[in-house]
Scaffold this motif. Structure first.
Motif: not given
Length: 263
Positions: A154, A113, A169-170
């Protein structure tokens, strides 16, 4: 006398395979197109391109230098040759010298992430994209580090290179490529500029160029706009940055295993 390739073309290339073709014209410009291999005769590749490239193909003179690149599941293959002839969408290239074969390495992959920003260059010619990648790396290494704030477990990047904010973002990341969800569908072979932000010992900006392998629409999507899971392989990534990615993923896996053992 024509110099025959020192390896069997049929051992590394096959019909019905899509290849990328760069044709060098006498005025030093380059035509960059995709084609399908129709058949292979000794050192001669017979190919067919798409209708959108017909006009470009018509201006190529006999003897023009050509670079052909294939990316199969097991290896990258690159060969140089000369342009022989073209009829409508079909053309032939005679391969000279050795083929460059680079076997793919299997890299450990992991979902992480992190902030990532991408852009699709308007000019998709390989030489242009590579030159811009080198310039981006120099600017990143010589410029100030990105400003960050903690964000949802994160971190977020603030006001970096004309991007107001870059949220995490993943993504699925490895030393060989990345899989990321984006709001547009890209065709296989599209070159993509990538900046990947890794929380290593110090925050590291990894500048890379990816080539799209596949882009698939997310069907069970709760968001109002469509999104596409897009897998890319790195075609321009410095050895140092690749090692940083691998080291980061190794540490992430080790931390994940340590947390699981403590539960």
């Amino acid at each position: 006398m024509t110099q025959k390739p020192s390896v069997d073309l049929k051992a590394h290339l096959r019909p019905d395979t899509q290849v990328r073709v760069a044709i060098h014209l006498p005025d030093n410009s380059i035509i960059d197109l995709y084609a399908m291999i129709v058949r292979i005769e000794d050192d001669l590749l017979h190919m067919e391109t798409f209708r959108s490239s017909k006009t470009q193909l018509a201006i190529v003179p006999h003897g023009a230098r050509v670079v052909v690149m294939s990316s199969e599941t097991w290896a990258f293959c690159r060969g140089e040759g000369i342009f022989e002839a073209a009829i409508d969408l079909n053309f032939a290239v005679r391969i000279r010298g050795e083929l460059e074969i680079q076997q793919r390495r299997e890299f450990f992959r992991m979902d992480v992430y992190i902030p990532v920003v991408y852009a699709v260059p308007a000019d998709q010619q390989m030489t242009t994209v590579e030159g811009m990648w080198k310039a981006r790396r120099m600017m990143t290494e010589s410029g100030p580090p990105p400003r960050t704030i903690p964000w949802q477990g994160s971190f977020k990047i603030l006001n970096w290179n004309d991007h107001p904010n870059i949220d995490p973002c993943r993504v699925n990341l490895s030393g060989g490529g990345i899989r990321i969800k984006i709001p547009e569908q890209l065709t296989p072979g599209t070159l993509v500029d990538l900046d990947i932000f890794l929380p290593a010992t110090t925050l590291r900006v990894i500048s890379a160029v990816g080539s799209v392998i596949r882009s698939t629409e997310v069907l069970l999507n709760l968001e109002p706009n469509p999104s596409y899971v897009t897998a890319m392989e790195f075609i321009h990534l410095s050895t140092k940055d690749r090692e940083i990615i691998i080291s980061y993923l190794f540490n992430e896996q080790r931390n994940s295993l340590r947390i699981q053992n403590e539960i």
